[in-house]
Design a protein around this motif. Structure first.
Motif, PDB file in Angstrom:
ATOM      1  N   TYR A  71       0.847  -1.197   0.000  1.00 17.77           N
ATOM      2  CA  TYR A  71       0.000   0.000   0.000  1.00 17.77           C
ATOM      3  C   TYR A  71       0.882   1.247   0.000  1.00 17.77           C
ATOM      4  O   TYR A  71       0.594   2.217  -0.707  1.00 17.77           O
ATOM      5  CB  TYR A  71      -0.945   0.028   1.207  1.00 17.77           C
ATOM      6  N   LYS A  72       1.952   1.217   0.771  1.00 22.35           N
ATOM      7  CA  LYS A  72       2.866   2.364   0.807  1.00 22.35           C
ATOM      8  C   LYS A  72       3.498   2.587  -0.566  1.00 22.35           C
ATOM      9  O   LYS A  72       3.604   3.726  -1.036  1.00 22.35           O
ATOM     10  CB  LYS A  72       3.948   2.140   1.870  1.00 22.35           C
ATOM     11  N   GLN A  73       3.913   1.504  -1.239  1.00 24.96           N
ATOM     12  CA  GLN A  73       4.487   1.621  -2.583  1.00 24.96           C
ATOM     13  C   GLN A  73       3.474   2.219  -3.558  1.00 24.96           C
ATOM     14  O   GLN A  73       3.847   2.932  -4.493  1.00 24.96           O
ATOM     15  CB  GLN A  73       4.963   0.259  -3.090  1.00 24.96           C
ATOM     16  N   ALA A  74       2.205   1.908  -3.337  1.00 24.98           N
ATOM     17  CA  ALA A  74       1.127   2.404  -4.209  1.00 24.98           C
ATOM     18  C   ALA A  74       0.659   3.802  -3.809  1.00 24.98           C
ATOM     19  O   ALA A  74      -0.206   4.370  -4.479  1.00 24.98           O
ATOM     20  CB  ALA A  74      -0.049   1.437  -4.168  1.00 24.98           C
ATOM     21  N   ARG A  75       1.216   4.315  -2.716  1.00 28.65           N
ATOM     22  CA  ARG A  75       0.794   5.606  -2.157  1.00 28.65           C
ATOM     23  C   ARG A  75      -0.694   5.578  -1.781  1.00 28.65           C
ATOM     24  O   ARG A  75      -1.447   6.518  -2.057  1.00 28.65           O
ATOM     25  CB  ARG A  75       1.122   6.759  -3.094  1.00 28.65           C
ATOM     26  N   GLN A  76      -1.072   4.467  -1.183  1.00 28.68           N
ATOM     27  CA  GLN A  76      -2.434   4.252  -0.690  1.00 28.68           C
ATOM     28  C   GLN A  76      -2.348   3.882   0.787  1.00 28.68           C
ATOM     29  O   GLN A  76      -1.283   3.513   1.278  1.00 28.68           O
ATOM     30  CB  GLN A  76      -3.110   3.096  -1.448  1.00 28.68           C
ATOM     31  N   THR A  77      -3.460   3.951   1.472  1.00 23.30           N
ATOM     32  CA  THR A  77      -3.534   3.436   2.832  1.00 23.30           C
ATOM     33  C   THR A  77      -4.450   2.224   2.829  1.00 23.30           C
ATOM     34  O   THR A  77      -5.374   2.140   2.017  1.00 23.30           O
ATOM     35  CB  THR A  77      -4.070   4.490   3.826  1.00 23.30           C
ATOM     36  N   ARG A  78      -4.172   1.308   3.734  1.00 25.33           N
ATOM     37  CA  ARG A  78      -5.012   0.113   3.820  1.00 25.33           C
ATOM     38  C   ARG A  78      -6.428   0.549   4.145  1.00 25.33           C
ATOM     39  O   ARG A  78      -6.672   1.235   5.131  1.00 25.33           O
ATOM     40  CB  ARG A  78      -4.485  -0.837   4.889  1.00 25.33           C
ATOM     41  N   PRO A  79      -7.391   0.163   3.314  1.00 20.46           N
ATOM     42  CA  PRO A  79      -8.764   0.615   3.533  1.00 20.46           C
ATOM     43  C   PRO A  79      -9.442  -0.143   4.674  1.00 20.46           C
ATOM     44  O   PRO A  79      -9.062  -1.265   5.006  1.00 20.46           O
ATOM     45  CB  PRO A  79      -9.447   0.314   2.195  1.00 20.46           C
ATOM     46  N   ASP A  80     -10.431   0.486   5.234  1.00 20.20           N
ATOM     47  CA  ASP A  80     -11.231  -0.122   6.292  1.00 20.20           C
ATOM     48  C   ASP A  80     -12.582  -0.530   5.702  1.00 20.20           C
ATOM     49  O   ASP A  80     -13.635  -0.085   6.145  1.00 20.20           O
ATOM     50  CB  ASP A  80     -11.402   0.868   7.444  1.00 20.20           C
ATOM     51  N   ILE A  81     -12.508  -1.334   4.644  1.00 16.86           N
ATOM     52  CA  ILE A  81     -13.695  -1.849   3.962  1.00 16.86           C
ATOM     53  C   ILE A  81     -13.489  -3.346   3.759  1.00 16.86           C
ATOM     54  O   ILE A  81     -12.383  -3.860   3.938  1.00 16.86           O
ATOM     55  CB  ILE A  81     -13.941  -1.141   2.605  1.00 16.86           C
ATOM     56  N   SER A  82     -14.540  -4.031   3.359  1.00 16.80           N
ATOM     57  CA  SER A  82     -14.415  -5.478   3.132  1.00 16.80           C
ATOM     58  C   SER A  82     -13.522  -5.751   1.920  1.00 16.80           C
ATOM     59  O   SER A  82     -13.317  -4.870   1.058  1.00 16.80           O
ATOM     60  CB  SER A  82     -15.792  -6.101   2.900  1.00 16.80           C
ATOM     61  N   LEU A  83     -13.014  -6.944   1.847  1.00  6.37           N
ATOM     62  CA  LEU A  83     -12.207  -7.345   0.688  1.00  6.37           C
ATOM     63  C   LEU A  83     -13.030  -7.279  -0.592  1.00  6.37           C
ATOM     64  O   LEU A  83     -12.519  -6.864  -1.636  1.00  6.37           O
ATOM     65  CB  LEU A  83     -11.628  -8.746   0.898  1.00  6.37           C
TER      66      LEU A  83
END
Length: 95
Positions: A71-83
């Motif tokens: 996620y860091k490499q993608a410049r995203q944060t781990r979401p708090d949603i279902s898979l």
């Protein structure tokens, strides 16, 4: 592929539709339940879009440390949603 509905409908096929990006190929295989083949589509790629799919796959696997790295490499944060919600979000992003 123009819609998520089209993409989901293609999951009944034996083979992935032609012309899919590596990210959509990975999501297609994941949608078919083949995590290893999905991972193989993006594991060797280093672009941000592939890293995002890679992160999702490791989150699905339960390897949160590895997922957070990607996620860091993608410049995203781990979401708090279902898979399932994240899978749909990713398909929508890459269609």
């Amino acid at each position: 592929m123009k819609t998520i509905s089209d993409f989901k409908a293609s999951l009944t096929s034996e083979q992935a539709p032609g012309g899919l990006s590596p990210q959509l190929q990975a999501l297609w295989y994941d949608g078919k339940g083949d995590w290893h083949q999905a991972h193989a589509q993006v594991d060797h790629l280093s672009d941000r879009q592939s890293a995002w799919v890679h992160a999702y796959l490791h989150r699905k696997e339960g390897d949160i440390w590895n997922a957070d790295y990607w996620y860091k490499q993608a410049r995203q944060t781990r979401p708090d949603i279902s898979l399932d919600e994240e899978w749909e979000q990713l398909v929508a992003e890459f269609i």
